[in-house]
Design a protein around this motif. Structure first.
Motif, PDB file in Angstrom:
ATOM      1  N   GLN A 383       0.855  -1.177   0.000  1.00  5.52           N
ATOM      2  CA  GLN A 383       0.000   0.000   0.000  1.00  5.52           C
ATOM      3  C   GLN A 383       0.898   1.236   0.000  1.00  5.52           C
ATOM      4  OE1 GLN A 383      -3.255   0.161  -0.264  1.00  5.52           O
ATOM      5  NE2 GLN A 383      -3.701  -2.023  -0.104  1.00  5.52           N
ATOM      6  N   VAL A 384       0.341   2.346  -0.428  1.00  2.59           N
ATOM      7  CA  VAL A 384       1.101   3.589  -0.502  1.00  2.59           C
ATOM      8  C   VAL A 384       0.208   4.737  -0.061  1.00  2.59           C
ATOM      9  CG1 VAL A 384       0.488   3.946  -2.923  1.00  2.59           C
ATOM     10  CG2 VAL A 384       2.544   5.033  -2.008  1.00  2.59           C
ATOM     11  N   GLY A 385       0.784   5.749   0.545  1.00  4.11           N
ATOM     12  CA  GLY A 385       0.003   6.887   0.996  1.00  4.11           C
ATOM     13  C   GLY A 385       0.881   8.077   1.313  1.00  4.11           C
ATOM     14  N   MET A 386       0.233   9.158   1.749  1.00 12.66           N
ATOM     15  CA  MET A 386       0.951  10.397   1.992  1.00 12.66           C
ATOM     16  C   MET A 386       0.211  11.248   2.997  1.00 12.66           C
ATOM     17  SD  MET A 386       0.744  13.875   1.146  1.00 12.66           S
ATOM     18  CE  MET A 386      -0.415  13.830  -0.212  1.00 12.66           C
ATOM     19  N   THR A 387       0.941  11.908   3.881  1.00 14.21           N
ATOM     20  CA  THR A 387       0.391  12.957   4.736  1.00 14.21           C
ATOM     21  C   THR A 387       1.235  14.206   4.512  1.00 14.21           C
ATOM     22  OG1 THR A 387       1.792  12.282   6.602  1.00 14.21           O
ATOM     23  CG2 THR A 387      -0.419  11.338   6.486  1.00 14.21           C
ATOM     24  N   SER A 388       0.606  15.367   4.572  1.00 14.02           N
ATOM     25  CA  SER A 388       1.352  16.589   4.281  1.00 14.02           C
ATOM     26  C   SER A 388       0.715  17.782   4.984  1.00 14.02           C
ATOM     27  CB  SER A 388       1.389  16.836   2.763  1.00 14.02           C
ATOM     28  OG  SER A 388       2.161  17.971   2.452  1.00 14.02           O
ATOM     29  N   THR A 389       1.548  18.721   5.356  1.00 10.71           N
ATOM     30  CA  THR A 389       1.107  19.997   5.906  1.00 10.71           C
ATOM     31  C   THR A 389       1.709  21.092   5.056  1.00 10.71           C
ATOM     32  OG1 THR A 389       1.026  19.090   8.152  1.00 10.71           O
ATOM     33  CG2 THR A 389       1.051  21.494   7.930  1.00 10.71           C
ATOM     34  N   LEU A 390       0.865  21.905   4.441  1.00 13.44           N
ATOM     35  CA  LEU A 390       1.321  22.953   3.537  1.00 13.44           C
ATOM     36  C   LEU A 390       2.277  23.892   4.262  1.00 13.44           C
ATOM     37  CD1 LEU A 390       0.790  23.602   0.567  1.00 13.44           C
ATOM     38  CD2 LEU A 390      -0.928  25.261   1.287  1.00 13.44           C
ATOM     39  N   GLY A 391       3.440  24.088   3.671  1.00 12.63           N
ATOM     40  CA  GLY A 391       4.441  24.975   4.253  1.00 12.63           C
ATOM     41  C   GLY A 391       5.363  24.312   5.257  1.00 12.63           C
ATOM     42  N   GLN A 392       5.095  23.043   5.606  1.00 11.08           N
ATOM     43  CA  GLN A 392       5.924  22.374   6.610  1.00 11.08           C
ATOM     44  C   GLN A 392       6.588  21.104   6.105  1.00 11.08           C
ATOM     45  OE1 GLN A 392       4.022  21.836  10.421  1.00 11.08           O
ATOM     46  NE2 GLN A 392       2.843  23.734  10.244  1.00 11.08           N
ATOM     47  N   GLY A 393       5.972  20.413   5.157  1.00  9.58           N
ATOM     48  CA  GLY A 393       6.596  19.207   4.637  1.00  9.58           C
ATOM     49  C   GLY A 393       5.605  18.093   4.399  1.00  9.58           C
ATOM     50  N   SER A 394       6.112  16.980   3.890  1.00  8.03           N
ATOM     51  CA  SER A 394       5.282  15.819   3.540  1.00  8.03           C
ATOM     52  C   SER A 394       5.950  14.538   4.006  1.00  8.03           C
ATOM     53  CB  SER A 394       5.063  15.750   2.017  1.00  8.03           C
ATOM     54  OG  SER A 394       4.529  16.958   1.510  1.00  8.03           O
ATOM     55  N   CYS A 395       5.138  13.509   4.178  1.00 15.06           N
ATOM     56  CA  CYS A 395       5.653  12.180   4.494  1.00 15.06           C
ATOM     57  C   CYS A 395       4.964  11.178   3.565  1.00 15.06           C
ATOM     58  CB  CYS A 395       5.407  11.813   5.957  1.00 15.06           C
ATOM     59  SG  CYS A 395       6.018  10.155   6.396  1.00 15.06           S
ATOM     60  N   PHE A 396       5.737  10.597   2.668  1.00 18.92           N
ATOM     61  CA  PHE A 396       5.236   9.540   1.792  1.00 18.92           C
ATOM     62  C   PHE A 396       5.614   8.199   2.413  1.00 18.92           C
ATOM     63  CE2 PHE A 396       5.195  13.145  -0.967  1.00 18.92           C
ATOM     64  CZ  PHE A 396       4.189  12.899  -1.891  1.00 18.92           C
TER      65      PHE A 396
END
Length: 417
Positions: A383-396
């Motif tokens: 499975q694949v996914g992503m969380t992100s906060t605009l202006g702070q970064g992402s985690c794939f």
């Protein structure tokens, strides 16, 4: 349920299977329906079916009861909308007591028309070069499957294997569009081959020039060499994405199983990606000790992780890129790539997985990278996914299923996508 109850259930199952083994059938459909009914009986589930998986679809050969939801004998499902895809990928039974909390299959529930909460599936030992048959049972309610249930279903699968040559099979002729896609795939392979050869020559030449102690002393040339080298690597990545994207579209991409040590693989990827790292960034590794080996296609896992890491490197102007590898709470191997980049707008959070889509114009390309990552991960049973906060970064993040390292499963074994 105590051990006495388990023993009583085991005895009942063994007696039922013993009775079945003495039965004689002169009709394949009657035999298959009986086996499927017994599969439901001994596992305590409501539905059982036999399905054939190929690279893109699952064909329902038989089902008990005769129809359940949108499922019926002769119907076809997209491969990625099935639980059975994981049985094909791992060549092992898939046991899901509660699909709503099992991350391996949780995301499937939104797309299924037939309610499935519990699932138990095993491969039928009658596979061909193009098809993998599976026997599975499922239920709309949570269920506790035990090793007894798994063993019983495997035994039934072996008995069903004898009837498979007589059971109605899906059509094997490819539609004209598939043949057209094959022609496109062959054309892309030829073009890629003709482009890759001069690119490899350019890459090797630039590597030699960068190692020459005299040339970098020339300030102008010394600054151009890294740019030229990175441009060659970028073109190579575009060619690879184009070829792989076409292969995934036409269902012609194949896989090979290896035993993979992530504690070795990930540092290799970091060493390559670090050549593009800005002086204001650093990469931090968090690889869990005693991490189990991963049984999968090494080149494709390398490609998946490298794609995510290189994306993080390209989009992160300053800060830290953290790469984690560990066994998560759902008994899956998980890899996180977290950055301190610009983040992703919530409106783009789903679109970034689509072909020809980018969430930003900072990086150039076909817009195939994440679409290929998603397709490869799903094909490998993850499975694949992503969380992100605009202006702070992402985690794939990506997850891969544990597979028991049996000799039949590892080290250069052909594997269909």
């Amino acid at each position: 349920m105590n051990l006495h109850d388990d023993h009583a259930i085991e005895q009942e199952i063994l007696e039922r299977l013993a009775t079945l083994s003495t039965m004689q059938f002169d009709d394949v459909d009657r035999a298959i329906q009986t086996y499927l009914a017994v599969a439901c009986e001994v596992t305590g589930t409501t539905t059982a079916l036999i399905g054939d998986l190929n690279r893109t679809h699952q064909y329902i050969r038989a089902i008990y009861p005769a129809s359940t939801g949108n499922l019926a004998a002769g119907s076809t499902l997209a491969r990625e909308d099935t639980f059975c895809q994981y049985v094909d990928v791992t060549a092992q039974p898939l046991v899901v007591d509660d699909a709503e909390v099992d991350l391996r299959v949780q995301r499937l529930l939104e797309r299924l028309e037939t309610p499935v909460r519990a699932y138990l599936g095993v491969p039928i030992p009658a596979s061909t070069a193009a098809l993998t048959p599976t026997l599975c049972t499922f239920d709309p309610q949570v269920h506790r499957f035990t090793p007894i249930h798994v063993a019983a279903l495997k035994l039934l699968a072996h008995q069903i294997a004898h009837w498979m040559p007589l059971l109605r099979a899906p059509a094997t002729e490819e539609p004209p569009v598939a043949l057209t896609n094959m022609s496109v795939a062959e054309l892309n392979q030829i073009v890629a081959h003709d482009i890759r050869n001069p690119l490899h020559f350019l890459q090797g030449t630039l590597e030699l020039l960068q190692d020459d102690p005299l040339l970098p002393a020339d300030h102008a040339l010394g600054s151009l060499l890294p740019q030229a080298y990175n441009s060659v690597l970028h073109i190579q990545r575009l060619v690879r994405d184009l070829v792989d994207g076409t292969a995934l579209m036409t269902g012609t991409l194949s896989f090979v199983r290896h035993t993979i040590d992530l504690s070795t693989l990930i540092p290799e990827i970091v060493a390559v990606a670090s050549t593009m790292l800005r002086s204001t960034c650093r990469i931090h590794l968090e690889i869990a000790p005693d991490l189990p080996a991963l049984i999968s296609d090494r080149d494709r896992v390398w490609q998946i992780v490298h794609n995510l890491v290189s994306n993080a490197v390209r989009y992160t102007e300053a800060g830290t890129i953290t790469i984690r590898a560990y066994a998560n709470d759902n008994h899956m191997l998980q890899i996180d790539v977290e950055d301190t980049g610009p983040g992703i707008n919530p409106a783009d959070s789903m679109r970034i997985w689509e072909r020809h889509t980018r969430a930003s114009t900072v990086a150039q390309g076909w817009g195939l990278g994440l679409a290929i990552v998603r397709a490869l991960v799903l094909a490998l049973g993850g499975q694949v996914g992503m969380t992100s906060t605009l202006g702070q970064g992402s985690c794939f993040w990506v997850t891969f299923p544990f597979v028991r390292p049996e000799p039949a499963l590892v080290d250069y074994q052909p594997w269909r996508s």
